[in-house]
Design a protein around this motif. Structure first.
Motif, PDB file in Angstrom:
ATOM      1  N   VAL B 256     -44.999  49.740  78.106  1.00 17.27           N
ATOM      2  CA  VAL B 256     -43.954  49.868  77.504  1.00 17.27           C
ATOM      3  C   VAL B 256     -42.703  50.100  78.761  1.00 17.27           C
ATOM      4  O   VAL B 256     -41.260  50.257  78.151  1.00 17.27           O
ATOM      5  CB  VAL B 256     -44.478  51.477  77.388  1.00 17.27           C
ATOM      6  N   GLY B 257     -42.576  50.777  79.895  1.00 18.45           N
ATOM      7  CA  GLY B 257     -42.041  51.172  81.119  1.00 18.45           C
ATOM      8  C   GLY B 257     -41.153  49.549  81.136  1.00 18.45           C
ATOM      9  O   GLY B 257     -39.776  49.499  81.287  1.00 18.45           O
ATOM     10  N   MET B 258     -41.891  48.261  81.037  1.00 13.55           N
ATOM     11  CA  MET B 258     -41.574  47.478  81.341  1.00 13.55           C
ATOM     12  C   MET B 258     -40.407  47.309  80.095  1.00 13.55           C
ATOM     13  O   MET B 258     -39.312  46.167  80.216  1.00 13.55           O
ATOM     14  CB  MET B 258     -42.741  45.695  81.245  1.00 13.55           C
ATOM     15  N   ILE B 259     -40.718  47.392  78.785  1.00 15.05           N
ATOM     16  CA  ILE B 259     -39.836  46.754  77.986  1.00 15.05           C
ATOM     17  C   ILE B 259     -38.263  48.026  77.958  1.00 15.05           C
ATOM     18  O   ILE B 259     -37.614  47.044  77.622  1.00 15.05           O
ATOM     19  CB  ILE B 259     -40.227  47.437  76.489  1.00 15.05           C
ATOM     20  N   VAL B 260     -38.857  48.924  78.866  1.00 17.88           N
ATOM     21  CA  VAL B 260     -37.116  49.859  79.074  1.00 17.88           C
ATOM     22  C   VAL B 260     -37.005  49.408  79.729  1.00 17.88           C
ATOM     23  O   VAL B 260     -35.175  49.019  80.090  1.00 17.88           O
ATOM     24  CB  VAL B 260     -37.600  51.134  79.219  1.00 17.88           C
ATOM     25  N   GLY B 261     -37.605  48.966  81.333  1.00 14.94           N
ATOM     26  CA  GLY B 261     -36.150  47.754  81.897  1.00 14.94           C
ATOM     27  C   GLY B 261     -35.915  46.657  81.024  1.00 14.94           C
ATOM     28  O   GLY B 261     -34.712  46.796  82.011  1.00 14.94           O
ATOM     29  N   LEU B 262     -36.378  46.238  80.789  1.00 12.49           N
ATOM     30  CA  LEU B 262     -35.646  44.527  80.723  1.00 12.49           C
ATOM     31  C   LEU B 262     -34.813  44.340  79.440  1.00 12.49           C
ATOM     32  O   LEU B 262     -34.067  44.080  79.417  1.00 12.49           O
ATOM     33  CB  LEU B 262     -36.662  44.129  79.823  1.00 12.49           C
ATOM     34  N   LEU B 263     -34.737  46.092  78.485  1.00 13.80           N
ATOM     35  CA  LEU B 263     -33.789  46.362  77.826  1.00 13.80           C
ATOM     36  C   LEU B 263     -32.736  46.798  78.501  1.00 13.80           C
ATOM     37  O   LEU B 263     -31.447  46.405  78.195  1.00 13.80           O
ATOM     38  CB  LEU B 263     -34.032  47.375  76.645  1.00 13.80           C
ATOM     39  N   ALA B 264     -32.722  47.206  79.652  1.00 16.84           N
ATOM     40  CA  ALA B 264     -31.861  47.804  80.456  1.00 16.84           C
ATOM     41  C   ALA B 264     -31.098  46.577  80.977  1.00 16.84           C
ATOM     42  O   ALA B 264     -30.057  47.412  81.544  1.00 16.84           O
ATOM     43  CB  ALA B 264     -32.099  49.282  81.507  1.00 16.84           C
ATOM     44  N   GLY B 265     -31.966  46.208  81.977  1.00 14.78           N
ATOM     45  CA  GLY B 265     -31.282  44.982  82.259  1.00 14.78           C
ATOM     46  C   GLY B 265     -30.785  43.553  81.214  1.00 14.78           C
ATOM     47  O   GLY B 265     -29.883  43.673  81.987  1.00 14.78           O
ATOM     48  N   LEU B 266     -30.738  43.912  80.350  1.00 14.19           N
ATOM     49  CA  LEU B 266     -30.448  42.573  79.715  1.00 14.19           C
ATOM     50  C   LEU B 266     -28.863  43.660  78.344  1.00 14.19           C
ATOM     51  O   LEU B 266     -27.992  42.764  78.663  1.00 14.19           O
ATOM     52  CB  LEU B 266     -31.187  42.651  78.159  1.00 14.19           C
ATOM     53  N   LEU B 267     -28.906  44.790  79.027  1.00 12.51           N
ATOM     54  CA  LEU B 267     -27.164  45.129  78.557  1.00 12.51           C
ATOM     55  C   LEU B 267     -26.909  45.523  79.519  1.00 12.51           C
ATOM     56  O   LEU B 267     -25.525  46.161  78.866  1.00 12.51           O
ATOM     57  CB  LEU B 267     -27.995  46.973  77.824  1.00 12.51           C
ATOM     58  N   LEU B 268     -27.313  46.386  80.753  1.00  7.43           N
ATOM     59  CA  LEU B 268     -26.594  47.352  81.305  1.00  7.43           C
ATOM     60  C   LEU B 268     -26.311  45.851  82.567  1.00  7.43           C
ATOM     61  O   LEU B 268     -25.630  46.752  84.245  1.00  7.43           O
ATOM     62  CB  LEU B 268     -27.473  48.393  82.070  1.00  7.43           C
ATOM     63  N   GLY B 269     -27.009  45.140  82.973  1.00  8.89           N
ATOM     64  CA  GLY B 269     -27.410  43.944  84.173  1.00  8.89           C
ATOM     65  C   GLY B 269     -28.149  44.511  85.219  1.00  8.89           C
ATOM     66  O   GLY B 269     -29.297  45.465  85.400  1.00  8.89           O
ATOM     67  N   ARG B 270     -28.296  44.373  86.588  1.00  6.84           N
ATOM     68  CA  ARG B 270     -29.417  44.217  87.442  1.00  6.84           C
ATOM     69  C   ARG B 270     -28.879  45.709  87.963  1.00  6.84           C
ATOM     70  O   ARG B 270     -30.614  46.151  87.843  1.00  6.84           O
ATOM     71  CB  ARG B 270     -28.185  43.075  88.564  1.00  6.84           C
ATOM     72  N   ALA B 271     -27.768  46.575  87.378  1.00 11.36           N
ATOM     73  CA  ALA B 271     -28.350  48.186  88.155  1.00 11.36           C
ATOM     74  C   ALA B 271     -28.647  48.353  87.662  1.00 11.36           C
ATOM     75  O   ALA B 271     -29.759  49.446  87.660  1.00 11.36           O
ATOM     76  CB  ALA B 271     -26.400  48.630  88.574  1.00 11.36           C
ATOM     77  N   GLY B 272     -28.542  48.569  85.978  1.00  9.66           N
ATOM     78  CA  GLY B 272     -29.076  48.754  84.682  1.00  9.66           C
ATOM     79  C   GLY B 272     -30.580  48.362  85.180  1.00  9.66           C
ATOM     80  O   GLY B 272     -31.609  49.593  84.891  1.00  9.66           O
ATOM     81  N   TYR B 273     -30.794  47.352  85.716  1.00 11.07           N
ATOM     82  CA  TYR B 273     -32.247  47.699  85.538  1.00 11.07           C
ATOM     83  C   TYR B 273     -33.502  47.818  86.054  1.00 11.07           C
ATOM     84  O   TYR B 273     -34.581  48.045  86.583  1.00 11.07           O
ATOM     85  CB  TYR B 273     -32.344  45.651  85.762  1.00 11.07           C
ATOM     86  N   TYR B 274     -32.847  48.151  87.604  1.00 11.41           N
ATOM     87  CA  TYR B 274     -33.062  49.025  89.092  1.00 11.41           C
ATOM     88  C   TYR B 274     -33.248  49.791  88.126  1.00 11.41           C
ATOM     89  O   TYR B 274     -34.522  50.572  88.863  1.00 11.41           O
ATOM     90  CB  TYR B 274     -32.422  48.135  90.130  1.00 11.41           C
ATOM     91  N   ALA B 275     -32.268  50.535  88.170  1.00 10.60           N
ATOM     92  CA  ALA B 275     -32.885  51.798  87.893  1.00 10.60           C
ATOM     93  C   ALA B 275     -33.800  52.417  87.490  1.00 10.60           C
ATOM     94  O   ALA B 275     -34.601  52.952  86.983  1.00 10.60           O
ATOM     95  CB  ALA B 275     -30.893  52.840  87.103  1.00 10.60           C
ATOM     96  N   ALA B 276     -33.439  50.968  85.951  1.00 16.46           N
ATOM     97  CA  ALA B 276     -34.238  51.798  85.192  1.00 16.46           C
ATOM     98  C   ALA B 276     -36.154  52.008  85.625  1.00 16.46           C
ATOM     99  O   ALA B 276     -37.244  52.565  84.932  1.00 16.46           O
ATOM    100  CB  ALA B 276     -33.971  51.107  83.813  1.00 16.46           C
ATOM    101  N   LEU B 277     -35.960  50.265  86.039  1.00  9.35           N
ATOM    102  CA  LEU B 277     -37.719  50.251  85.787  1.00  9.35           C
ATOM    103  C   LEU B 277     -37.905  50.990  87.282  1.00  9.35           C
ATOM    104  O   LEU B 277     -39.236  51.516  87.299  1.00  9.35           O
ATOM    105  CB  LEU B 277     -37.408  49.109  87.108  1.00  9.35           C
ATOM    106  N   SER B 278     -37.033  50.994  88.095  1.00 10.45           N
ATOM    107  CA  SER B 278     -37.165  52.305  88.988  1.00 10.45           C
ATOM    108  C   SER B 278     -38.013  53.284  88.522  1.00 10.45           C
ATOM    109  O   SER B 278     -39.271  54.258  89.567  1.00 10.45           O
ATOM    110  CB  SER B 278     -36.936  52.534  90.345  1.00 10.45           C
ATOM    111  N   TRP B 279     -37.558  54.511  87.457  1.00 12.43           N
ATOM    112  CA  TRP B 279     -38.102  55.631  87.093  1.00 12.43           C
ATOM    113  C   TRP B 279     -39.039  55.098  85.867  1.00 12.43           C
ATOM    114  O   TRP B 279     -39.891  55.961  86.323  1.00 12.43           O
ATOM    115  CB  TRP B 279     -36.680  55.543  85.991  1.00 12.43           C
TER     116      TRP B 279
END
Lengths: 82, 339
Positions: B256-279
């Motif tokens: 579930v967390g991986m999906i959220v991180g991937l979505l953030a990475g696809l939509l918002l780029g690297r910064a979004g991916y790292y933020a969502a993934l760390s959370w």
């Protein structure tokens, strides 16, 4: 990222083979992991080393015959299909 | 009913030769049965009466079936007429039934018998797969799923993590938000594979076998994690009621967390991916530790009271290690997709 199910199967077969090859008398006794060394008391639960020794001994007992079959199948398949 | 179908077809002026003939043929067969019934019913009244009824019903059913087929062909009737009355597909190719059709027809015809099998359960399957236990893990409803997802992504304010029991068996997930289920991990796993395909596609790195590679790789990591947790539980001699399916469920929750991180990475780029993934890594870590603490550690230690002793320390290390493996795997399985 080529970590597939097939490589997991291969790795597990190799590891089980390695565990099965550890000889009780010639090797494990000298290291101190023989099956009759340091069993410990009766009431206390065994430590990690005792559990590992038990695990090795049970793998060797259980997997001896199936390993013959598995190894032969793997050898034949690898010879045929590379 | 047969007369009505005949009339409608005649009105539209379409001809469906073979199937209308079949309808007529069944009409003839029914006539023959009726005569036979009338003749036999004098001789042995009860037996032939029942048989006759059965024949009547079958005859009706078959007649209706053939009429309906005639009607269906009528709707594609233009094409069938153009190709000389044979059944043709959209591109004019002859529709081949082939092995798939054979398999499907066998499956459908044996349909009534499958329900008997499922109800009693095939004997070999019951021995290897705990099918009854498996049903428990899928007894979820949408309220539970919503609560559990919220818990997975924000586990910090949840007060009570104890699974409620009902006379020695844990309560179904529908009634207790702390109980593990297999529905969320399964859906999350499939969604992860689809998202991986999407991520690869947007980077022009997609090919059909790469999707299969991602899927089998994720499955292999899952299996490896469950097996290593089982091995470490055996070595530390923890007597717990965690079944391998429970461990599979806990290992699947990180998707579930991986999906959220991937979505953030696809939509918002690297910064979004790292933020969502760390959370998500942090929340997955806390979730795993809080859930496993109650199952692995002794009662006193689970309450939060620090208990001395090598055994409890070892169990604490084990719980922390399992918890720490989650963020590592989450990062490892998603970072190569968002290069």
């Amino acid at each position: 990222m080529a970590f597939t199910l097939y490589s997991l199967l291969q790795a597990s077969l190799l590891i089980v083979n390695a565990v099965a090859v550890l000889h009780e008398e010639r090797f494990l006794r000298h290291v101190g992991w023989g099956s009759d060394q340091g069993i410990g008391g009766f009431g206390e639960e065994p430590g990690i080393k005792a559990q590992l020794t038990n695990l090795i001994r049970s793998i060797r007992t259980v997997m001896r015959v199936p390993l013959i079959a598995l190894n032969s199948i793997t050898i034949v398949l690898l010879l045929l299909f590379g | 009913m047969g007369k009505k179908w005949e009339k409608s077809r005649r009105e539209n002026g379409k001809k469906c030769g073979k199937n209308r003939k079949m309808g007529k043929k069944w009409e003839k067969i029914r006539e023959k049965w009726r005569k036979k019934k009338a003749k036999k019913i004098g001789k042995k009244p009860e037996k032939w009466g029942k048989m006759g009824e059965k024949w009547e019903k079958n005859g009706e059913k078959n007649q209706k079936k053939w009429e309906k087929r005639g009607n269906m062909e009528k709707n594609g009737g233009k094409k069938s007429r153009k190709n000389g009355g044979k059944i043709r597909g959209r591109k004019g190719k002859r529709r081949e039934v082939g092995w798939a059709g054979l398999y499907w027809s066998v499956l459908v015809r044996t349909g009534p018998y499958w329900s008997i099998l499922v109800r009693t359960g095939p004997p070999q399957l019951c021995r290897w797969l705990p099918v009854g236990r498996l049903k428990y893990y899928f007894a979820v409803d949408s309220v539970y799923v919503g609560r559990k997802l919220r818990l997975l992504l924000f586990p910090f304010r949840h007060p009570d993590w104890q699974v409620r029991y009902q006379q020695d068996t844990p309560v179904a997930p529908r009634f207790d938000v702390n109980a593990p289920d297999l529905y969320i991990p399964a859906m999350a796993f499939l969604t992860y594979i689809l998202l991986a395909g999407l991520a690869l596609g947007t980077q022009n790195r997609f090919s059909p076998d790469s999707l299969g590679l991602v899927a089998s790789s994720a499955l292999a990591w899952l299996l490896l994690e469950v097996l290593s947790v089982l091995l470490s539980l055996y070595l530390v001699t923890v007597s717990t009621d965690l079944t391998p399916i429970d461990l599979l469920a806990f290992a699947g929750y990180k998707y579930v967390g991986m999906i959220v991180g991937l979505l953030a990475g696809l939509l918002l780029g690297r910064a979004g991916y790292y933020a969502a993934l760390s959370w998500c890594c942090l929340s997955s870590f806390i979730f795993t530790i809080r859930t496993l603490r109650l199952k692995l550690l002794s009662e006193a230690a689970a309450e939060g009271v620090p208990v001395r002793g090598a055994r409890n320390q070892l169990r604490m290390y084990l719980t922390t290690a399992i918890g720490a493996a989650q963020p590592l795997l989450m990062y490892w399985l998603t970072s190569h997709l968002l290069r």
